[in-house]
Design a protein around this motif. Structure first.
Motif, PDB file in Angstrom:
ATOM      1  N   GLY A  72      44.191  41.974  43.774  1.00  0.00           N
ATOM      2  CA  GLY A  72      44.473  40.557  43.961  1.00  0.00           C
ATOM      3  C   GLY A  72      43.353  39.682  43.430  1.00  0.00           C
ATOM      4  N   PHE A  73      42.141  40.149  43.599  1.00  0.00           N
ATOM      5  CA  PHE A  73      40.972  39.443  43.085  1.00  0.00           C
ATOM      6  C   PHE A  73      41.045  39.334  41.562  1.00  0.00           C
ATOM      7  CE2 PHE A  73      36.337  39.543  42.080  1.00  0.00           C
ATOM      8  CZ  PHE A  73      36.000  38.337  42.671  1.00  0.00           C
ATOM      9  N   LEU A  74      41.394  40.433  40.893  1.00  0.00           N
ATOM     10  CA  LEU A  74      41.510  40.423  39.433  1.00  0.00           C
ATOM     11  C   LEU A  74      42.683  39.565  38.975  1.00  0.00           C
ATOM     12  CD1 LEU A  74      40.724  44.153  38.636  1.00  0.00           C
ATOM     13  CD2 LEU A  74      39.248  42.160  38.296  1.00  0.00           C
ATOM     14  N   MET A  75      43.797  39.615  39.711  1.00  0.00           N
ATOM     15  CA  MET A  75      44.942  38.777  39.353  1.00  0.00           C
ATOM     16  C   MET A  75      44.605  37.298  39.511  1.00  0.00           C
ATOM     17  SD  MET A  75      48.499  40.558  40.381  1.00  0.00           S
ATOM     18  CE  MET A  75      49.321  39.297  39.457  1.00  0.00           C
ATOM     19  N   LEU A  76      43.850  36.954  40.539  1.00  0.00           N
ATOM     20  CA  LEU A  76      43.449  35.566  40.746  1.00  0.00           C
ATOM     21  C   LEU A  76      42.579  35.093  39.588  1.00  0.00           C
ATOM     22  CD1 LEU A  76      43.360  33.049  42.578  1.00  0.00           C
ATOM     23  CD2 LEU A  76      41.306  34.022  43.600  1.00  0.00           C
ATOM     24  N   ILE A  77      41.644  35.910  39.162  1.00  0.00           N
ATOM     25  CA  ILE A  77      40.789  35.527  38.031  1.00  0.00           C
ATOM     26  C   ILE A  77      41.634  35.355  36.771  1.00  0.00           C
ATOM     27  CG2 ILE A  77      38.943  36.330  36.503  1.00  0.00           C
ATOM     28  CD1 ILE A  77      37.637  37.566  38.990  1.00  0.00           C
ATOM     29  N   TRP A  78      42.573  36.254  36.537  1.00  0.00           N
ATOM     30  CA  TRP A  78      43.466  36.142  35.378  1.00  0.00           C
ATOM     31  C   TRP A  78      44.307  34.865  35.457  1.00  0.00           C
ATOM     32  CZ3 TRP A  78      48.943  36.713  35.243  1.00  0.00           C
ATOM     33  CH2 TRP A  78      49.492  36.737  33.956  1.00  0.00           C
ATOM     34  N   GLY A  79      44.822  34.559  36.631  1.00  0.00           N
ATOM     35  CA  GLY A  79      45.611  33.344  36.814  1.00  0.00           C
ATOM     36  C   GLY A  79      44.776  32.096  36.598  1.00  0.00           C
ATOM     37  N   LEU A  80      43.547  32.081  37.089  1.00  0.00           N
ATOM     38  CA  LEU A  80      42.683  30.920  36.893  1.00  0.00           C
ATOM     39  C   LEU A  80      42.224  30.800  35.445  1.00  0.00           C
ATOM     40  CD1 LEU A  80      40.543  30.838  40.148  1.00  0.00           C
ATOM     41  CD2 LEU A  80      42.559  29.492  39.550  1.00  0.00           C
ATOM     42  N   TRP A  81      42.108  31.928  34.767  1.00  0.00           N
ATOM     43  CA  TRP A  81      41.794  31.909  33.334  1.00  0.00           C
ATOM     44  C   TRP A  81      42.911  31.166  32.595  1.00  0.00           C
ATOM     45  CZ3 TRP A  81      37.614  34.265  30.793  1.00  0.00           C
ATOM     46  CH2 TRP A  81      37.678  34.278  29.403  1.00  0.00           C
ATOM     47  N   ASN A  82      44.153  31.506  32.912  1.00  0.00           N
ATOM     48  CA  ASN A  82      45.294  30.830  32.294  1.00  0.00           C
ATOM     49  C   ASN A  82      45.383  29.373  32.721  1.00  0.00           C
ATOM     50  OD1 ASN A  82      46.793  32.826  30.654  1.00  0.00           O
ATOM     51  ND2 ASN A  82      46.752  33.952  32.575  1.00  0.00           N
ATOM     52  N   GLY A  88      38.878  29.376  28.613  1.00  0.00           N
ATOM     53  CA  GLY A  88      39.347  30.305  29.629  1.00  0.00           C
ATOM     54  C   GLY A  88      38.250  30.835  30.528  1.00  0.00           C
ATOM     55  N   ALA A  89      37.022  30.813  30.041  1.00  0.00           N
ATOM     56  CA  ALA A  89      35.900  31.330  30.835  1.00  0.00           C
ATOM     57  C   ALA A  89      35.733  30.569  32.143  1.00  0.00           C
ATOM     58  CB  ALA A  89      34.616  31.276  30.025  1.00  0.00           C
ATOM     59  N   TRP A  90      36.241  29.349  32.216  1.00  0.00           N
ATOM     60  CA  TRP A  90      36.194  28.613  33.478  1.00  0.00           C
ATOM     61  C   TRP A  90      37.011  29.326  34.541  1.00  0.00           C
ATOM     62  CZ3 TRP A  90      32.817  25.215  34.947  1.00  0.00           C
ATOM     63  CH2 TRP A  90      32.147  24.463  33.990  1.00  0.00           C
ATOM     64  N   GLY A  91      37.900  30.201  34.138  1.00  0.00           N
ATOM     65  CA  GLY A  91      38.665  30.994  35.089  1.00  0.00           C
ATOM     66  C   GLY A  91      37.801  31.934  35.899  1.00  0.00           C
ATOM     67  N   LEU A  92      36.580  32.166  35.432  1.00  0.00           N
ATOM     68  CA  LEU A  92      35.658  33.012  36.193  1.00  0.00           C
ATOM     69  C   LEU A  92      35.234  32.356  37.501  1.00  0.00           C
ATOM     70  CD1 LEU A  92      33.498  34.517  33.328  1.00  0.00           C
ATOM     71  CD2 LEU A  92      35.343  35.610  34.613  1.00  0.00           C
ATOM     72  N   LEU A  93      35.621  31.100  37.693  1.00  0.00           N
ATOM     73  CA  LEU A  93      35.423  30.487  39.002  1.00  0.00           C
ATOM     74  C   LEU A  93      36.213  31.252  40.058  1.00  0.00           C
ATOM     75  CD1 LEU A  93      35.521  26.679  38.192  1.00  0.00           C
ATOM     76  CD2 LEU A  93      33.603  27.962  39.113  1.00  0.00           C
ATOM     77  N   GLY A  94      37.147  32.073  39.603  1.00  0.00           N
ATOM     78  CA  GLY A  94      37.885  32.932  40.514  1.00  0.00           C
ATOM     79  C   GLY A  94      36.980  33.905  41.248  1.00  0.00           C
ATOM     80  N   LEU A  95      35.763  34.096  40.755  1.00  0.00           N
ATOM     81  CA  LEU A  95      34.807  34.935  41.469  1.00  0.00           C
ATOM     82  C   LEU A  95      34.478  34.342  42.830  1.00  0.00           C
ATOM     83  CD1 LEU A  95      32.414  35.819  38.520  1.00  0.00           C
ATOM     84  CD2 LEU A  95      34.044  37.338  39.641  1.00  0.00           C
ATOM     85  N   LEU A  96      34.716  33.049  42.976  1.00  0.00           N
ATOM     86  CA  LEU A  96      34.519  32.381  44.263  1.00  0.00           C
ATOM     87  C   LEU A  96      35.801  32.366  45.086  1.00  0.00           C
ATOM     88  CD1 LEU A  96      32.464  29.334  42.966  1.00  0.00           C
ATOM     89  CD2 LEU A  96      31.593  31.428  43.998  1.00  0.00           C
ATOM     90  N   SER A  97      36.823  33.074  44.605  1.00  0.00           N
ATOM     91  CA  SER A  97      38.121  33.186  45.264  1.00  0.00           C
ATOM     92  C   SER A  97      38.767  31.810  45.422  1.00  0.00           C
ATOM     93  CB  SER A  97      37.992  33.919  46.600  1.00  0.00           C
ATOM     94  OG  SER A  97      39.264  34.307  47.055  1.00  0.00           O
ATOM     95  N   ILE A  98      39.240  31.486  46.588  1.00  0.00           N
ATOM     96  CA  ILE A  98      39.998  30.254  46.788  1.00  0.00           C
ATOM     97  C   ILE A  98      39.125  29.020  46.542  1.00  0.00           C
ATOM     98  CG2 ILE A  98      39.617  30.087  49.271  1.00  0.00           C
ATOM     99  CD1 ILE A  98      42.938  29.399  47.512  1.00  0.00           C
TER     100      ILE A  98
END
Length: 92
Positions: A46-56, A65-75
């Motif tokens: 789920g963590f990886l899917m969230l990062i992929w979704g935020l990348w998109n 797309g690198a701003w999607g790495l904010l997914g490392l902070l989760s929600i």
């Protein structure tokens, strides 16, 4: 937001958050060895899917797309990304 990224964003963010919640609940309430392994798979998947979704989501808003790495902070990363202005608002 650019339309081609909308579906991928919804799938990644939606399933990513849902999988993390299911994994955390399973690991909290059922403490049997094999269930903990499946819970870990759900949490990290789920963590990886969230990062992929935020990348998109970032790409759809007109950012790198690198701003999607904010997914490392989760929600919390998702909330930050939502606050970014949409550069591609006129495109559908």
């Amino acid at each position: 937001m650019i339309g081609e990224y909308r579906l991928r964003t919804n799938i990644g963010v939606g399933f990513g958050i849902l999988a993390q919640i299911v994994g955390f609940l399973a690991s909290y309430y059922v403490q049997i060895g094999i269930v903990l392994w499946f819970a870990a798979i759900f949490i990290y998947g789920g963590f990886l899917m969230l990062i992929w979704g935020l990348w998109n989501y970032a790409k759809g808003k007109g950012y790198k797309g690198a701003w999607g790495l904010l997914g490392l902070l989760s929600i919390f990363g998702f909330v930050v990304l939502v606050l970014f202005p949409d550069k591609k608002k006129s495109e559908k």
